[in-house]
Write a protein that holds these residues in place. Structure first.
Motif, short mmCIF file in Angstrom:
data_model
loop_
_atom_site.label_atom_id
_atom_site.label_comp_id
_atom_site.label_asym_id
_atom_site.label_seq_id
_atom_site.Cartn_x
_atom_site.Cartn_y
_atom_site.Cartn_z
N THR A 131 38.98 43.05 34.58
CA THR A 131 39.92 42.17 33.90
C THR A 131 40.55 42.89 32.72
OG1 THR A 131 38.66 40.21 34.55
CG2 THR A 131 40.18 39.96 32.71
N ASP A 139 43.13 42.26 29.41
CA ASP A 139 43.93 41.39 28.55
C ASP A 139 45.32 42.01 28.48
OD1 ASP A 139 41.69 39.86 28.12
OD2 ASP A 139 41.35 40.56 26.07
N PRO A 188 51.24 40.04 31.93
CA PRO A 188 50.40 40.25 33.11
C PRO A 188 51.17 40.70 34.35
CG PRO A 188 49.67 38.29 31.95
CD PRO A 188 50.97 38.73 31.32
N SER A 225 51.23 33.95 32.91
CA SER A 225 50.02 33.94 32.10
C SER A 225 48.87 34.68 32.78
CB SER A 225 49.59 32.51 31.78
OG SER A 225 49.25 31.82 32.96
N ARG A 226 49.01 34.95 34.08
CA ARG A 226 47.97 35.71 34.79
C ARG A 226 48.57 36.29 36.06
NH1 ARG A 226 46.31 30.30 34.55
NH2 ARG A 226 44.94 30.98 32.91
N GLN A 267 45.11 38.84 32.36
CA GLN A 267 45.24 37.55 31.69
C GLN A 267 46.00 37.71 30.39
OE1 GLN A 267 41.21 36.23 31.15
NE2 GLN A 267 40.72 37.79 29.64
#
Length: 148
Positions: free
Chosen positions: A9, A11, A15, A56-57, A74
Motif C-alpha cells: 500500500t 499513500d 492515486p 481517492s484510491r 490510497q
C-alpha cells in the motif's frame, strides 16, 4: 505455516497517477472493475461515489496469468516528509554483470523517467559490493525505489 496473502500500500496525493506509473514500472495492469461492471465509472456510479471522490484510491494487479501482490494506492492529505524506511527494488538486471547490467539499468531508468520518475543517484560497483551497481530513483510523488 501457510503463506499469507498481502498487498503493498502506498499513500498518495494522486492515486490514479501513481497506479499508472507503478503499472508501467512493474509490468502490472490497473485492477479491472468487479463483477459485471464494464468500467470503473459504471461501478462507481452504481455505488453512488461522487466524481470528486473517484481518485481517492486505485489498485494494480499482475497481468493475467502472472503472480505477485496487489498494489493499492490510497489518497492522503499530508506530504511525504522523510526517506522511505521500506522501498521496492526492481530487479531489472538479474543474472547480468558489467556493461550488460549497467545497460539494463539505464534502459529501465529511461523508460521510468519517461513515465514520471526521477533519478536520485547512480551507485557504481565497488570493492565492497562487487558488481552490485544500482540506480536509486523516485516515483512521481517522491517515493524512493531502486533499479537492482
Amino acid at each position: 505455516m501457510t503463506a499469507i496473502e498481502f498487498q503493498v500500500t502506498f499513500d498518495a496525493h494522486d492515486p490514479g497517477r501513481q497506479a499508472l506509473f507503478w503499472a508501467e514500472a512493474l509490468g502490472y495492469r490497473l485492477q479491472p472493475p468487479p463483477g459485471d461492471f464494464t468500467s470503473w465509472d459504471d461501478a462507481l456510479d452504481a455505488w453512488g461515489v461522487p466524481p470528486e471522490a473517484r481518485n481517492s484510491r486505485s489498485a494494480i494487479v499482475p497481468e493475467e496469468g502472472e503472480s505477485g501482490p496487489r498494489v493499492f494506492f490510497q489518497q492522503v492529505p499530508e506530504e511525504k516528509s522523510v526517506k522511505n524506511r521500506v522501498h521496492l527494488d526492481l530487479r531489472v538486471a538479474p543474472g547480468l554483470s558489467g556493461d550488460d547490467r549497467a545497460a539494463a539499468h539505464e534502459e529501465a531508468a529511461e523508460r521510468l523517467v519517461a513515465a514520471g520518475a526521477t533519478v536520485v543517484r547512480r551507485v557504481p560497483p565497488s570493492q565492497e559490493m562487487g558488481d552490485g551497481s544500482f540506480i536509486v530513483m523516485a516515483d512521481p510523488e517522491g517515493n524512493e525505489f531502486c533499479l537492482d
